[in-house]
Design an enzyme around this catalytic site. Sequence first.
Site, PDB file in Angstrom:
ATOM      1  N   SER A 167       0.482  -1.226   0.166  1.00 41.25           N
ATOM      2  CA  SER A 167      -0.287  -0.234  -0.075  1.00 41.25           C
ATOM      3  C   SER A 167       1.179   1.322  -0.427  1.00 41.25           C
ATOM      4  CB  SER A 167      -1.287   0.184   0.356  1.00 41.25           C
ATOM      5  OG  SER A 167      -2.015   1.208   0.978  1.00 41.25           O
ATOM      6  N   THR A 168       1.162   2.501   1.270  1.00 42.54           N
ATOM      7  CA  THR A 168       1.790   3.108   0.985  1.00 42.54           C
ATOM      8  C   THR A 168       2.901   3.027   1.424  1.00 42.54           C
ATOM      9  OG1 THR A 168      -0.431   3.958   2.858  1.00 42.54           O
ATOM     10  CG2 THR A 168       1.529   5.294   2.137  1.00 42.54           C
ATOM     11  N   ASP A 286      -5.032  -4.319   6.012  1.00 45.15           N
ATOM     12  CA  ASP A 286      -4.989  -5.705   4.891  1.00 45.15           C
ATOM     13  C   ASP A 286      -3.823  -6.671   4.481  1.00 45.15           C
ATOM     14  OD1 ASP A 286      -6.233  -6.280   2.590  1.00 45.15           O
ATOM     15  OD2 ASP A 286      -6.317  -4.900   1.400  1.00 45.15           O
TER      16      ASP A 286
END
Length: 356
Positions: A167-168, A286
Site C-alpha cells: 500500500s502506501t 489489509d
Amino acid sequence: MTAPRTGPIQVLVVDDSPTARDLISALIAGDPRLTVRGQAEDGRAAVRLAQALRPDLVTMDLRMPEMDGLQAIAEIMDQCPTRILVVSDAADAANAMAAVARGALDATFKPTLDDGPAFTARLRMLAGVPVIRHLRSLAEARPAAPVMTPSAGASGAGGAVIAIAVSTGGPQALARLLPALPAGLPAPVLIAQHISDGFAQGMAQWLDGLCPLTVTVARDGEALRPGHIYLADPASHLTLAPGDRVRLTPCAPEDRYRPSCDRLLNSVAAVGPRAIGLILTGMGRDGAQGMAAIAAAGGVTLAQDEATSVVFGMNREAILAGGVQRVLPLEAIAGELTRLAGGAGSPLVKMAGAGA
C-alpha cells in the site's frame, strides 16, 4: 521523535492553474482539520515555500513552468523532506508513479467539487505518515538483475506463485524490488497495490520500463506465465483461480481496500506449498489474514522490515498476527524470492527432484 500535532494540518497547494489551486484550496478550507499554508504556481516556488513554510503536506501538480513537479519533488525530498500528494491529470499516470518513486507518498487525480470528502480524507491520512528523507535514487540503488534459466520442474503450471501485498510507499518499494528479479524467474508474480482508480495502467507501464520481466495489468481469465508480473486494477479484486488463471471481481462501493490484499493472498493460499506471500510497506492491516492463510497452508511468507518501510503498518500487523515466517530488508527480498521460486536450493526444486 515527531512532536504531537497541535492545530489543523497545514497544506501547501502547488499548481500552475489558478482554477485548480482555488478549487483544491476551497476543498481544504471546507475541512476544519486542514488549512491552506500557502500556494505556489510552479515547482521552483514550491521548493522555496516548502523550505520557508514547512507545511505538513504538499499537493503537487506535475506539468508546470520554471520547474516541473518531478524536479520539485526531488528537490523538496532532498532539502526539506515533506509529505507530498501528487495531484495529476489522467495523461500523467506514468509520470505520477515516477514522482512517487522520487519520494511522493501517493498520487490521485485532480478533484472535482464532488470529491471533497474523499480528497480531504486522503490528505488527513497522509498527514499521519512519518516523514523520512528519500532513499537513494533508483539509478544508484537498483542493481542489474541477473539472467536466470528456469529450473526443471519449477516453472509453468505447478510451480511457485508469488503474491505481493502493498500500500502506501508501494511504488517506491516495487521500483526497487521488481527490477532486481531475474529474467527467467520461474514463477508469476501477482500484486495487489492500493492505488487510486485510473493509475494502474500508468503504473504497469512505468514498472515495465524498469524491469527485465514483463509487467501488465491483470486481465480476467488469462493463464499465468512464469516471469510475468500481474498488477491489479483498483476497480477489481485480483485473485487466483483454479488452473493458475486470473480471476477479477468488481470492487463494491463499500470495499475499504481497493484492491484487497487479503483476497489475493487467500486465493493464492489455495495452492498450498507452492504459495509465496510477501507483504510490503503500507497503512492499515489489509493482508494480515491472507498471510496467515498462506503460512497455514504450507506456503512461505515474507515481510519487509521496519527500517526500509515508508510505513511499517500492514507488514507490522501481519508480523504481529503470526503469519510471517521471515522479515527482511527490502534489498534482500528479491534474492530470497528468486531462491524460493526455483533457484539453487529452492524448496520447490527439491520437491520436484524428490518426486522424479
